[in-house]
Design an enzyme around this catalytic site. Structure first.
Site, PDB file in Angstrom:
ATOM      1  N   ASP A   1       0.826  -1.204   0.000  1.00  0.00           N
ATOM      2  CA  ASP A   1       0.000   0.000   0.000  1.00  0.00           C
ATOM      3  C   ASP A   1       0.865   1.261   0.000  1.00  0.00           C
ATOM      4  O   ASP A   1       1.974   1.271   0.541  1.00  0.00           O
ATOM      5  CB  ASP A   1      -0.902  -0.023   1.252  1.00  0.00           C
ATOM      6  CG  ASP A   1      -2.074   0.929   1.108  1.00  0.00           C
ATOM      7  OD1 ASP A   1      -2.340   1.395  -0.008  1.00  0.00           O
ATOM      8  OD2 ASP A   1      -2.713   1.213   2.133  1.00  0.00           O
TER       9      ASP A   1
ATOM     10  N   THR B   1     -10.366  -7.619  -4.997  1.00  0.00           N
ATOM     11  CA  THR B   1     -11.673  -7.661  -5.671  1.00  0.00           C
ATOM     12  C   THR B   1     -12.269  -6.254  -5.703  1.00  0.00           C
ATOM     13  O   THR B   1     -12.865  -5.842  -6.690  1.00  0.00           O
ATOM     14  CB  THR B   1     -12.613  -8.602  -4.878  1.00  0.00           C
ATOM     15  OG1 THR B   1     -11.927  -9.822  -4.651  1.00  0.00           O
ATOM     16  CG2 THR B   1     -13.883  -8.888  -5.618  1.00  0.00           C
ATOM     17  N   GLU B   2     -12.074  -5.520  -4.598  1.00  0.00           N
ATOM     18  CA  GLU B   2     -12.639  -4.169  -4.499  1.00  0.00           C
ATOM     19  C   GLU B   2     -11.909  -3.175  -5.422  1.00  0.00           C
ATOM     20  O   GLU B   2     -12.468  -2.147  -5.803  1.00  0.00           O
ATOM     21  CB  GLU B   2     -12.573  -3.665  -3.047  1.00  0.00           C
ATOM     22  CG  GLU B   2     -13.489  -4.422  -2.075  1.00  0.00           C
ATOM     23  CD  GLU B   2     -12.968  -5.799  -1.652  1.00  0.00           C
ATOM     24  OE1 GLU B   2     -11.765  -6.081  -1.819  1.00  0.00           O
ATOM     25  OE2 GLU B   2     -13.790  -6.601  -1.161  1.00  0.00           O
ATOM     26  N   ASN B   3     -10.672  -3.494  -5.782  1.00  0.00           N
ATOM     27  CA  ASN B   3      -9.924  -2.588  -6.673  1.00  0.00           C
ATOM     28  C   ASN B   3     -10.540  -2.496  -8.077  1.00  0.00           C
ATOM     29  O   ASN B   3     -10.239  -1.571  -8.830  1.00  0.00           O
ATOM     30  CB  ASN B   3      -8.450  -2.998  -6.799  1.00  0.00           C
ATOM     31  CG  ASN B   3      -7.619  -2.713  -5.564  1.00  0.00           C
ATOM     32  OD1 ASN B   3      -6.617  -3.375  -5.305  1.00  0.00           O
ATOM     33  ND2 ASN B   3      -8.015  -1.717  -4.778  1.00  0.00           N
TER      34      ASN B   3
HETATM   35  C1  FPP Z   1      -2.251  -0.072  -3.156  1.00  0.00           C
HETATM   36  O1  FPP Z   1      -1.717   1.226  -3.129  1.00  0.00           O
HETATM   37  C2  FPP Z   1      -1.625  -0.757  -4.241  1.00  0.00           C
HETATM   38  C3  FPP Z   1      -2.298  -1.320  -5.266  1.00  0.00           C
HETATM   39  C4  FPP Z   1      -3.758  -1.292  -5.403  1.00  0.00           C
HETATM   40  C5  FPP Z   1      -1.564  -1.947  -6.346  1.00  0.00           C
HETATM   41  C6  FPP Z   1      -0.349  -2.699  -5.892  1.00  0.00           C
HETATM   42  C7  FPP Z   1       0.368  -3.064  -7.076  1.00  0.00           C
HETATM   43  C8  FPP Z   1       1.680  -2.958  -7.259  1.00  0.00           C
HETATM   44  C9  FPP Z   1       2.668  -2.576  -6.261  1.00  0.00           C
HETATM   45  C10 FPP Z   1       2.186  -3.307  -8.541  1.00  0.00           C
HETATM   46  C11 FPP Z   1       2.433  -4.765  -8.513  1.00  0.00           C
HETATM   47  C12 FPP Z   1       2.104  -5.238  -9.814  1.00  0.00           C
HETATM   48  C13 FPP Z   1       2.833  -6.161 -10.360  1.00  0.00           C
HETATM   49  C14 FPP Z   1       2.616  -6.436 -11.775  1.00  0.00           C
HETATM   50  C15 FPP Z   1       3.864  -6.886  -9.604  1.00  0.00           C
HETATM   51  P1  FPP Z   1      -2.709   2.443  -3.376  1.00  0.00           P
HETATM   52  O2  FPP Z   1      -2.751   2.699  -4.824  1.00  0.00           O
HETATM   53  O3  FPP Z   1      -4.023   2.129  -2.752  1.00  0.00           O
HETATM   54  O4  FPP Z   1      -1.988   3.573  -2.621  1.00  0.00           O
HETATM   55  P2  FPP Z   1      -2.667   4.769  -1.845  1.00  0.00           P
HETATM   56  O5  FPP Z   1      -3.354   4.162  -0.642  1.00  0.00           O
HETATM   57  O6  FPP Z   1      -1.497   5.603  -1.464  1.00  0.00           O
HETATM   58  O7  FPP Z   1      -3.605   5.437  -2.795  1.00  0.00           O
END
Ligand code: FPP
Length: 240
Positions: free
Chosen positions: A2, A48-50
């Site tokens: 995250d 799933t929620e993403n």
């Molecule tokens: C949550 O951070 C992260 C995700 C929803 C995506 C995680 C994916 C990766 C690190 C890429 C991995 C992919 C591969 C192909 C290995 P957020 O976007 O919710 O962060 P925020 O809370 O700061 O908005």
């Protein structure tokens, strides 16, 4: 994993830049875990929620799966790749790519890295219950022939997406939020939890070592008393 979005926003970049940087962290963590002798690593890449995120962000993440989860990464590290999650929701091309990677890496032995993609724990548990019910219906004429005791904790574990791995010893959440977000709820019953404010793109090797060092200070009691655990440990040492 995250904190990608906030990492990018704080630098005046689009959220996608955070995910791109996050992929590099994931690659480094895989290599570092192999070096440390970790046998199973599971990365929560897409819940799933993403699916409810803006379409362009979902497209970025799907694109990264296609371009970054390539065999070089797994060959180089002798790592087997597995995918846990709802396969029915992925675009056909992404699904095929992940399934090809699973097959191509099936002989690698240093570590198993599982990507949780289109995953949520409640979806997984619901699916397991349905699968168990299906098996009961299809292997017995009536429910009356099934004994209550036929369903054990092991039965449930064996019907989860994670049937091939042990329960996690340590769960790490980056990005400062103090919640589990529908992740491995059954499996983390006795896992040690580690939360850090560090955003995922900045979760460098020293941060991983810090989390593991913290874990090493914990006494895992699994519901027993401190005294019982110490006696057990002393007996185990004496036997060595
Ligand atoms: C949550 O951070 C992260 C995700 C929803 C995506 C995680 C994916 C990766 C690190 C890429 C991995 C992919 C591969 C192909 C290995 P957020 O976007 O919710 O962060 P925020 O809370 O700061 O908005």
């Amino acid at each position: 994993m995250d904190g990608n979005g906030r990492w990018a926003t704080e630098r005046g970049k689009p959220r996608s830049a955070g995910h791109i940087a996050g992929v590099e962290t994931a690659k480094d963590v895989i290599a570092n875990c192999v070096r440390l002798g970790v046998k199973y690593l599971t990365l929560y890449a897409f819940s799933t929620e993403n699916w409810n995120r803006p379409a362009d962000e979902v497209a970025t993440l799907m694109g990264l799966i296609l371009t970054e989860l390539k065999d070089e990464l797994f060959v180089k590290n002798n790592v087997r790749m597995r995918w846990i999650g709802d396969r029915s929701r992925l675009p056909q091309q992404v699904r095929k790519h992940l399934e090809d990677m699973e097959e191509e890496t099936s002989g690698f032995t240093a570590m198993t890295v599982s990507f949780a993609i289109s995953y949520s724990s409640r979806w997984e548990i619901t699916k397991a219950m349905r699968d168990i019910l299906w098996e009961i219906k299809n292997t017995n004429l009536t429910f009356n022939t099934v004994d209550d005791n036929d369903i054990t904790e092991e039965t449930i574990s064996q019907h989860l997406e994670t049937y091939f791995m042990p329960d996690p010893d340590l769960l790490i959440r980056t990005g400062g939020e103090l919640r589990i977000s529908n992740y491995l709820l059954w499996q983390i019953a006795y896992s040690e939890l580690y939360f850090t404010n560090t955003y995922w793109p900045e979760f460098e090797e020293k941060e991983l070592h810090k989390a593991i060092a913290d874990y090493q200070q914990r006494q895992r009691r699994f519901g027993k008393t401190e005294e019982q655990v110490e006696t057990e440990n002393n007996t185990a040492h004496e036997k060595q």
